[in-house]
Write an enzyme that holds these catalytic residues in place. Structure first.
Site, short mmCIF file in Angstrom:
data_model
loop_
_atom_site.label_atom_id
_atom_site.label_comp_id
_atom_site.label_asym_id
_atom_site.label_seq_id
_atom_site.Cartn_x
_atom_site.Cartn_y
_atom_site.Cartn_z
N SER A 1 0.85 -1.19 0.00
CA SER A 1 0.00 0.00 0.00
C SER A 1 0.88 1.24 0.00
O SER A 1 2.01 1.22 0.52
CB SER A 1 -0.89 0.01 1.25
OG SER A 1 -1.51 1.27 1.43
N TYR B 1 -1.04 -0.37 10.28
CA TYR B 1 -1.16 -0.76 8.87
C TYR B 1 0.00 -0.19 8.07
O TYR B 1 0.67 -0.91 7.32
CB TYR B 1 -2.49 -0.25 8.32
CG TYR B 1 -2.79 -0.64 6.89
CD1 TYR B 1 -3.29 -1.90 6.58
CD2 TYR B 1 -2.61 0.27 5.85
CE1 TYR B 1 -3.58 -2.25 5.28
CE2 TYR B 1 -2.90 -0.07 4.55
CZ TYR B 1 -3.39 -1.34 4.26
OH TYR B 1 -3.66 -1.68 2.95
#
Length: 255
Positions: free
Chosen positions: A145, A158
């Protein structure tokens, strides 16, 4: 078709392969000619997908595994060895998120995110190493990501796990280059998937995302899958150790 642009005879393992980006990756690898071993937690959904692909004439296999669990990687690779005996491509796509302010995370949530997003890919890559080395044309692709490249609102844990994947990519690419194993990462921005749907269906949050995106739209699962598939092709045979942002220009725009 030129052999540079097909995967006929290749065998690929895809984690998180029944939904969103993972499902799109499976479909494209199959269309390029690869046999695909699909991994997911939901066995009912997995069996339905396997049945659909087989009815369409594709060569697929699969196993329901929770990749966050200790020993899952070893179990999975042992199954692949028993059923296939070989492996050429590993797509570490399994991932999840819990969006919270940093001070609100519990230790259990930290461990769950770390195990799912980082440890699972690390352990699976280690377990798959002998098969990928034996292949002589091994390729590992992590689906990460842009949260591992810059700050987003997806949460500190995350982002931390995704950043770690980028460094793992560099280390493995150099360490395993002499074994003819290439290692790369694709880092998407927002894509309409089940994981991102709670954010993208919020008009206020969507507006903020589009303001940070020069192309003024979110990505499509097929666009991310195309980048992943390309890195698996012989045509990408000199690309290794790279993290490629597929983000509509988001990380290039300093505003």
């Amino acid at each position: 078709m030129n052999a540079f642009w097909q995967l006929t005879g290749y065998r690929a393992l895809v984690t998180g392969g029944t939904k969103g980006i993972g499902e799109a990756i499976v479909k494209q690898l199959l269309e390029f000619g690869a046999d695909v071993f699909i991994v997911a937690r939901d066995n009912n959904l997995l069996q339905q997908k396997l049945s659909d692909y087989r009815q369409s004439g594709f060569s697929v296999d699969g196993l329901a595994v929770d990749m966050s669990q200790t020993g899952a990687a070893t179990q999975l690779i042992e199954t692949v060895k028993e059923r296939w005996g070989s492996l050429d491509i590993l797509i570490n796509n399994a991932g999840t998120n819990i969006r919270k302010p940093t001070v609100d995370y519990t230790t259990d949530e930290f461990d769950f995110l770390l195990n799912t997003n980082l440890r699972s890919g690390y352990e699976l890559s280690k377990a798959a190493y002998p098969l990928l080395k034996k292949s002589g044309k091994g390729s590992i692709v992590f689906v990460s990501s842009v949260s591992g490249l810059t700050h987003t609102s997806s949460g500190s844990i995350y982002g931390m796990t995704k950043a770690a994947l980028h460094q793992l990519t560099r280390n493995l690419a150099v360490e395993w280059a002499t074994d003819n194993i290439r290692v790369n990462t694709i880092a998407p921005w927002y894509v309409l998937t089940p994981l991102a749907e709670p954010v993208l269906t919020n008009p206020e949050k969507l507006e903020g995302i589009l303001k940070r995106t020069p192309m003024n739209r979110t990505g499509k699962p097929e666009e991310i899958a195309a980048s992943v598939s390309f890195l698996c092709l012989p045509a990408a045979g000199y690309i290794t150790g790279q993290t490629i942002a597929v983000d509509g220009g988001m990380t290039a725009w300093g505003m």
